[in-house]
Design an enzyme around this catalytic site. Structure first.
Site, short mmCIF file in Angstrom:
data_model
loop_
_atom_site.label_atom_id
_atom_site.label_comp_id
_atom_site.label_asym_id
_atom_site.label_seq_id
_atom_site.Cartn_x
_atom_site.Cartn_y
_atom_site.Cartn_z
N ASN A 8 77.94 108.01 22.80
CA ASN A 8 78.43 108.34 21.37
C ASN A 8 77.24 107.90 20.54
O ASN A 8 76.94 106.58 20.31
CB ASN A 8 79.53 107.38 21.17
CG ASN A 8 80.20 107.57 19.80
OD1 ASN A 8 79.69 108.46 18.96
ND2 ASN A 8 81.02 106.65 18.89
N LYS A 51 76.98 108.35 17.31
CA LYS A 51 77.34 108.04 15.98
C LYS A 51 76.50 108.86 15.02
O LYS A 51 76.09 109.62 15.18
CB LYS A 51 77.29 106.60 15.73
CG LYS A 51 78.00 105.75 17.03
CD LYS A 51 78.58 104.25 16.64
CE LYS A 51 78.85 103.67 17.74
NZ LYS A 51 79.48 102.33 17.62
N GLY A 88 79.83 97.40 19.42
CA GLY A 88 78.90 96.96 18.60
C GLY A 88 78.69 95.70 18.30
O GLY A 88 77.97 95.04 17.55
N GLU A 147 86.19 103.48 14.73
CA GLU A 147 85.20 103.84 13.34
C GLU A 147 86.05 104.88 12.49
O GLU A 147 86.07 104.66 11.24
CB GLU A 147 83.81 103.96 13.52
CG GLU A 147 83.36 102.75 14.07
CD GLU A 147 82.01 103.15 15.02
OE1 GLU A 147 81.48 104.24 14.99
OE2 GLU A 147 81.58 102.23 15.80
N HIS A 164 88.17 107.51 17.30
CA HIS A 164 87.34 106.52 17.59
C HIS A 164 87.72 105.11 16.63
O HIS A 164 88.22 105.61 15.31
CB HIS A 164 85.94 106.88 17.45
CG HIS A 164 84.91 105.74 17.68
ND1 HIS A 164 84.64 104.90 16.83
CD2 HIS A 164 84.16 105.58 18.89
CE1 HIS A 164 83.73 104.11 17.62
NE2 HIS A 164 83.40 104.43 18.73
N SER A 168 80.32 97.56 24.08
CA SER A 168 79.16 96.99 24.40
C SER A 168 78.62 97.03 25.81
O SER A 168 78.18 96.05 26.65
CB SER A 168 79.22 95.52 24.10
OG SER A 168 79.43 95.21 22.54
N GLU A 190 88.84 101.21 24.05
CA GLU A 190 87.75 100.43 23.36
C GLU A 190 88.26 99.29 22.44
O GLU A 190 88.65 99.76 21.28
CB GLU A 190 86.81 101.61 22.40
CG GLU A 190 86.28 102.84 23.29
CD GLU A 190 84.96 103.14 22.49
OE1 GLU A 190 83.94 103.15 23.15
OE2 GLU A 190 85.18 103.50 21.51
#
Ligand code: PEP
Length: 251
Positions: A11, A13, A174, A100, A98, A211, A168
Site C-alpha cells: 500500500n 498510500k 505506521g 486511514e 483502510h 508495521s 490491520e
C-alpha cells in the site's frame, strides 16, 4: 506451510509518482523471482495506477489495485474514482475501508459496504480492511469491532465473491508496533469464524497488516492463519520490498 495462496500487498498510500513507480517496478522485477502460490499486489495512488498496471501486465504473479473507489458509476463527484475508471487504468483489485479512510476521512461501515459491492459488481477483487483502535483493544473489544466491520462491510455480498480480508490493528499501522504473530493469529481465527458464519469458505484469505517489515514477516506468515501481508512503509523501497516478498520459499 499455508494451504491458501499467499498474497503480499504493497500500500503506497500518498507516495510514488508515475515516474517513480516505473523506476521502482523495474528494480523490483529485476530482484523478485515469481513464485507459484504467491501473488504480489501493488496499490499505488490513483495517478500512478495506470503506469503501475502497465508495467505489471503479462506478469502472472503480480497485480495492481486502487487504494479506494467511490460506489457511483459516474457523474459529478470531484476527486473520486469509480470502479470502471480504476479498471480502465488496469486495476484488478481495490482496497476498501483502510483505517486511514475510516479514521481520517470518516468513512462509515455502511459506506465500506457500498464500496465493496461496487467493486465486486465491477468485476474486481475487494480487499476489505478491518481492525480495532488502541482504546478498543484495551477494552478487550477487538473481536466485537472486527466482527461488526466484517458483517457490515460484507452485508449483501454473495458467499464465494472475490474478497480478501486484511486485519490491520489501527495501533500497529505506521507505528513500528506490530501484533505478535500469535495475537494476530487469534484475531484471524475469529475473522475466519465470522466468514464461515456468513457462508464464505475456508479458502478466503485473511492478511495481516501493521508495521510488517523484513525482520518480522517470516514469523507472521509462518502462522497458518495468516495468508499474507498488507504493507505500507516497508513497501516503499524496491530492495526492501523484494526482500519481504522473497521470504516465501526460503529455508
Ligand atoms: C498499511 O498502510 O496498510 C500499513 C499496514 O502500513 P504500515 O506497514 O506502514 O504499518
Amino acid at each position: 506451510m499455508n494451504e491458501r495462496p499467499l498474497l503480499f500487498a504493497a500500500n503506497w498510500k500518498m507516495n510514488v509518482a508515475p515516474g517513480e513507480a516505473r523506476t521502482f517496478l523495474d528494480r523490483f522485477l529485476s530482484l523478485d523471482k515469481p513464485r507459484v502460490g504467491r501473488t504480489v499486489a501493488f496499490f499505488p495512488p490513483a495517478v500512478s495506477l495506470e503506469t503501475t498496471a502497465a508495467r505489471l501486465r503479462g506478469h502472472e504473479h503480480y497485480l495492481a489495485g486502487a487504494q479506494d473507489v467511490y460506489w457511483e458509476a459516474k457523474g459529478a463527484y470531484t476527486g473520486a474514482t469509480s470502479v470502471a475508471l480504476a479498471r480502465g487504468a488496469g486495476a484488478s483489485a481495490a482496497l476498501i475501508g483502510h483505517s486511514e479512510r475510516r479514521h481520517i476521512f470518516g468513512e462509515t461501515d455502511a459506506e465500506t459496504n457500498r464500496k465493496v459491492r461496487a467493486v465486486l459488481d465491477g468485476g474486481l477483487m475487494a480487499m476489505l480492511c478491518v481492525g480495532e483502535k488502541l482504546a478498543e483493544r484495551e477494552r478487550d473489544e477487538t473481536e466485537i469491532v472486527v466482527t461488526r466491520q466484517l458483517r457490515a462491510g460484507l452485508d449483501g455480498v454473495a458467499a464465494g465473491a472475490d474478497i480478501v480480508i486484511a486485519y490491520e490493528p489501527v495501533w500497529a499501522i505506521g507505528t513500528g508496533r506490530n501484533a505478535t504473530p500469535s495475537d494476530a493469529a487469534l484475531v484471524h481465527a475469529a475473522i475466519r469464524r465470522v466468514l464461515v458464519q456468513l457462508g464464505f469458505d475456508r479458502d478466503t484469505r485473511v492478511l495481516y497488516g501493521g508495521s510488517v517489515n523484513a525482520g518480522n514477516v517470516a514469523q507472521l506468515i509462518a502462522e497458518p492463519e495468516i495468508d499474507g501481508v498488507l504493507v505500507g512503509g516497508a513497501s516503499l523501497d524496491p530492495d526492501g520490498w523484494a526482500g519481504i516478498c522473497g521470504v516465501v520459499g526460503q529455508g
